[in-house]
Scaffold this motif. Structure first.
Motif, PDB file in Angstrom:
ATOM      1  N   TYR A 194      33.992  36.681  35.325  1.00 40.47           N
ATOM      2  CA  TYR A 194      35.237  36.996  35.950  1.00 40.47           C
ATOM      3  C   TYR A 194      36.507  35.913  35.434  1.00 40.47           C
ATOM      4  CZ  TYR A 194      39.183  37.531  39.169  1.00 40.47           C
ATOM      5  OH  TYR A 194      40.560  37.782  39.903  1.00 40.47           O
ATOM      6  N   ALA A 195      36.178  34.778  35.213  1.00 40.71           N
ATOM      7  CA  ALA A 195      36.977  33.759  34.717  1.00 40.71           C
ATOM      8  C   ALA A 195      37.362  34.098  33.247  1.00 40.71           C
ATOM      9  CB  ALA A 195      36.149  32.167  34.637  1.00 40.71           C
ATOM     10  N   GLY A 196      36.218  34.536  32.443  1.00 39.64           N
ATOM     11  CA  GLY A 196      36.525  34.791  30.995  1.00 39.64           C
ATOM     12  C   GLY A 196      37.339  36.085  30.885  1.00 39.64           C
ATOM     13  N   TYR A 197      37.168  37.088  31.758  1.00 39.48           N
ATOM     14  CA  TYR A 197      38.172  38.424  31.809  1.00 39.48           C
ATOM     15  C   TYR A 197      39.641  37.699  32.104  1.00 39.48           C
ATOM     16  CZ  TYR A 197      40.328  42.627  33.094  1.00 39.48           C
ATOM     17  OH  TYR A 197      41.213  43.543  33.314  1.00 39.48           O
ATOM     18  N   ALA A 198      39.862  36.844  33.093  1.00 40.19           N
ATOM     19  CA  ALA A 198      40.966  36.530  33.658  1.00 40.19           C
ATOM     20  C   ALA A 198      41.650  35.632  32.416  1.00 40.19           C
ATOM     21  CB  ALA A 198      40.953  35.628  34.871  1.00 40.19           C
ATOM     22  N   MET A 199      40.984  34.965  31.709  1.00 32.50           N
ATOM     23  CA  MET A 199      41.521  33.914  30.774  1.00 32.50           C
ATOM     24  C   MET A 199      41.891  34.974  29.484  1.00 32.50           C
ATOM     25  SD  MET A 199      39.730  31.031  28.244  1.00 32.50           S
ATOM     26  CE  MET A 199      38.993  32.262  27.223  1.00 32.50           C
ATOM     27  N   VAL A 200      40.973  35.737  29.054  1.00 32.13           N
ATOM     28  CA  VAL A 200      41.363  36.637  28.042  1.00 32.13           C
ATOM     29  C   VAL A 200      42.584  37.566  28.164  1.00 32.13           C
ATOM     30  CG1 VAL A 200      40.315  38.677  26.674  1.00 32.13           C
ATOM     31  CG2 VAL A 200      38.945  36.719  27.144  1.00 32.13           C
ATOM     32  N   THR A 201      42.497  38.265  29.383  1.00 29.84           N
ATOM     33  CA  THR A 201      43.793  39.139  29.762  1.00 29.84           C
ATOM     34  C   THR A 201      45.027  38.330  30.234  1.00 29.84           C
ATOM     35  OG1 THR A 201      43.055  39.248  32.144  1.00 29.84           O
ATOM     36  CG2 THR A 201      42.254  40.983  30.442  1.00 29.84           C
ATOM     37  N   GLU A 202      44.869  36.876  30.448  1.00 27.30           N
ATOM     38  CA  GLU A 202      46.010  36.150  30.751  1.00 27.30           C
ATOM     39  C   GLU A 202      46.507  36.454  31.998  1.00 27.30           C
ATOM     40  OE1 GLU A 202      48.573  35.925  27.386  1.00 27.30           O
ATOM     41  OE2 GLU A 202      47.225  34.694  26.397  1.00 27.30           O
ATOM     42  N   LEU A 203      45.795  37.250  32.951  1.00 29.00           N
ATOM     43  CA  LEU A 203      46.255  37.767  34.183  1.00 29.00           C
ATOM     44  C   LEU A 203      46.268  36.811  35.503  1.00 29.00           C
ATOM     45  CD1 LEU A 203      44.403  41.128  34.216  1.00 29.00           C
ATOM     46  CD2 LEU A 203      46.898  40.724  33.987  1.00 29.00           C
ATOM     47  N   GLU A 204      45.510  35.586  35.102  1.00 24.74           N
ATOM     48  CA  GLU A 204      45.277  34.573  36.196  1.00 24.74           C
ATOM     49  C   GLU A 204      45.063  33.409  35.094  1.00 24.74           C
ATOM     50  OE1 GLU A 204      42.212  34.632  39.037  1.00 24.74           O
ATOM     51  OE2 GLU A 204      42.797  36.928  39.607  1.00 24.74           O
ATOM     52  N   ALA A 205      45.549  32.253  35.843  1.00 22.85           N
ATOM     53  CA  ALA A 205      45.608  30.891  34.997  1.00 22.85           C
ATOM     54  C   ALA A 205      44.100  30.305  35.129  1.00 22.85           C
ATOM     55  CB  ALA A 205      46.300  29.729  35.548  1.00 22.85           C
ATOM     56  N   THR A 206      43.169  30.218  34.093  1.00 22.26           N
ATOM     57  CA  THR A 206      41.931  29.742  34.208  1.00 22.26           C
ATOM     58  C   THR A 206      41.747  28.442  33.655  1.00 22.26           C
ATOM     59  OG1 THR A 206      41.274  32.093  33.998  1.00 22.26           O
ATOM     60  CG2 THR A 206      39.837  30.546  33.784  1.00 22.26           C
ATOM     61  N   ALA A 207      41.476  27.447  34.769  1.00 23.68           N
ATOM     62  CA  ALA A 207      41.250  26.171  34.135  1.00 23.68           C
ATOM     63  C   ALA A 207      39.879  25.876  33.411  1.00 23.68           C
ATOM     64  CB  ALA A 207      41.261  25.094  35.259  1.00 23.68           C
ATOM     65  N   TRP A 208      39.706  24.888  33.029  1.00 22.96           N
ATOM     66  CA  TRP A 208      38.156  24.580  32.208  1.00 22.96           C
ATOM     67  C   TRP A 208      37.113  24.332  33.455  1.00 22.96           C
ATOM     68  CZ3 TRP A 208      36.171  19.970  33.802  1.00 22.96           C
ATOM     69  CH2 TRP A 208      36.757  19.120  34.376  1.00 22.96           C
ATOM     70  N   ARG A 209      37.594  23.726  34.550  1.00 17.71           N
ATOM     71  CA  ARG A 209      36.682  23.562  35.531  1.00 17.71           C
ATOM     72  C   ARG A 209      35.985  24.602  35.989  1.00 17.71           C
ATOM     73  NH1 ARG A 209      40.136  21.459  40.768  1.00 17.71           N
ATOM     74  NH2 ARG A 209      41.546  23.378  40.736  1.00 17.71           N
ATOM     75  N   THR A 210      36.808  25.867  36.001  1.00 18.56           N
ATOM     76  CA  THR A 210      36.381  27.036  36.548  1.00 18.56           C
ATOM     77  C   THR A 210      35.254  27.669  35.827  1.00 18.56           C
ATOM     78  OG1 THR A 210      38.583  27.809  37.024  1.00 18.56           O
ATOM     79  CG2 THR A 210      36.797  29.608  36.937  1.00 18.56           C
ATOM     80  N   PHE A 211      35.208  27.395  34.434  1.00 15.49           N
ATOM     81  CA  PHE A 211      33.954  27.716  33.482  1.00 15.49           C
ATOM     82  C   PHE A 211      32.564  26.677  33.739  1.00 15.49           C
ATOM     83  CE2 PHE A 211      37.611  29.801  31.492  1.00 15.49           C
ATOM     84  CZ  PHE A 211      37.171  30.793  31.331  1.00 15.49           C
ATOM     85  N   VAL A 212      33.138  25.407  34.128  1.00 16.63           N
ATOM     86  CA  VAL A 212      32.090  24.371  34.170  1.00 16.63           C
ATOM     87  C   VAL A 212      31.381  24.669  35.539  1.00 16.63           C
ATOM     88  CG1 VAL A 212      31.700  22.032  34.727  1.00 16.63           C
ATOM     89  CG2 VAL A 212      33.178  22.738  32.779  1.00 16.63           C
ATOM     90  N   ARG A 213      32.210  24.961  36.724  1.00 17.74           N
ATOM     91  CA  ARG A 213      31.833  25.424  37.904  1.00 17.74           C
ATOM     92  C   ARG A 213      30.862  26.465  37.983  1.00 17.74           C
ATOM     93  NH1 ARG A 213      36.296  24.492  41.101  1.00 17.74           N
ATOM     94  NH2 ARG A 213      37.016  26.592  40.649  1.00 17.74           N
TER      95      ARG A 213
END
Length: 181
Positions: A90-109
């Motif tokens: 989900y975080a990857g999708y949100a980042m790629v589509t730029e629909l939501e701001a996705t921080a690095w910590r989201t991926f780490v978590r």
């Protein structure tokens, strides 16, 4: 040491999942905020997206309770790993589509949740037995894990900065305007 980590992983994951799931169930989901989520971009219906978010909160809470109550069972541990994988996707999708701001910590978590879920499948003793047998080492590990959870949850987010570009006024007396004709 790795067996102690595996035996304590259900406690940490269970506490986080009960916290997340309970928060998701108690949060008022405003239709305006749900409408701009990356999930609603996929589903395209605010009511269905809200229902999906509530269902995800229930699943997260149930997995958390399962990890706390039956820490040596494989099903809650695998469920935790799947939650981590879904969060990562989900975080990857949100980042790629730029629909939501996705921080690095989201991926780490999300990565840590998935890895800890897989690690929890190796638990041979319940977490309460591990704490009773090695209280000092377990306390150190739990304090470090709690610190990591808190740090990944409350670190200040960088807010996107708006760049204000000065408006160029073109008037009759402007050199560019005269050259353009």
């Amino acid at each position: 040491m790795s067996t102690l980590l595996a035996e304590l992983a259900p406690l940490v994951l269970g506490a986080v999942f009960v916290w997340w799931g309970g928060g998701g169930l108690l949060t008022k989901m405003e239709p305006r905020r749900v409408a701009v989520s990356a999930l609603n971009h996929l589903i395209r219906d605010v009511r269905t997206t809200t229902l999906t978010m509530r269902t995800a909160a229930i699943v997260t809470w149930v997995v958390g309770v399962g990890l706390l109550a039956a820490p040596t069972a494989d099903l809650p541990a695998v469920g935790a790993a799947l939650v981590g994988i879904v969060l990562l996707g989900y975080a990857g999708y949100a980042m790629v589509t730029e629909l939501e701001a996705t921080a690095w910590r989201t991926f780490v978590r999300a990565g840590l949740i998935g890895a800890a879920g897989l690690f929890a499948t190796e638990a041979s003793n319940p977490w309460w037995t591990a704490i009773a047998e090695r209280p000092v080492a377990a306390s150190v590990i739990l304090v470090l894990a709690a610190g990591m959870v808190v740090a990944l949850s409350i670190l200040p987010r960088r807010r996107p900065q708006l760049r204000i570009v000065p408006r160029i006024r073109v008037g009759d007396d402007d050199e560019f305007h005269r050259l353009a004709g």
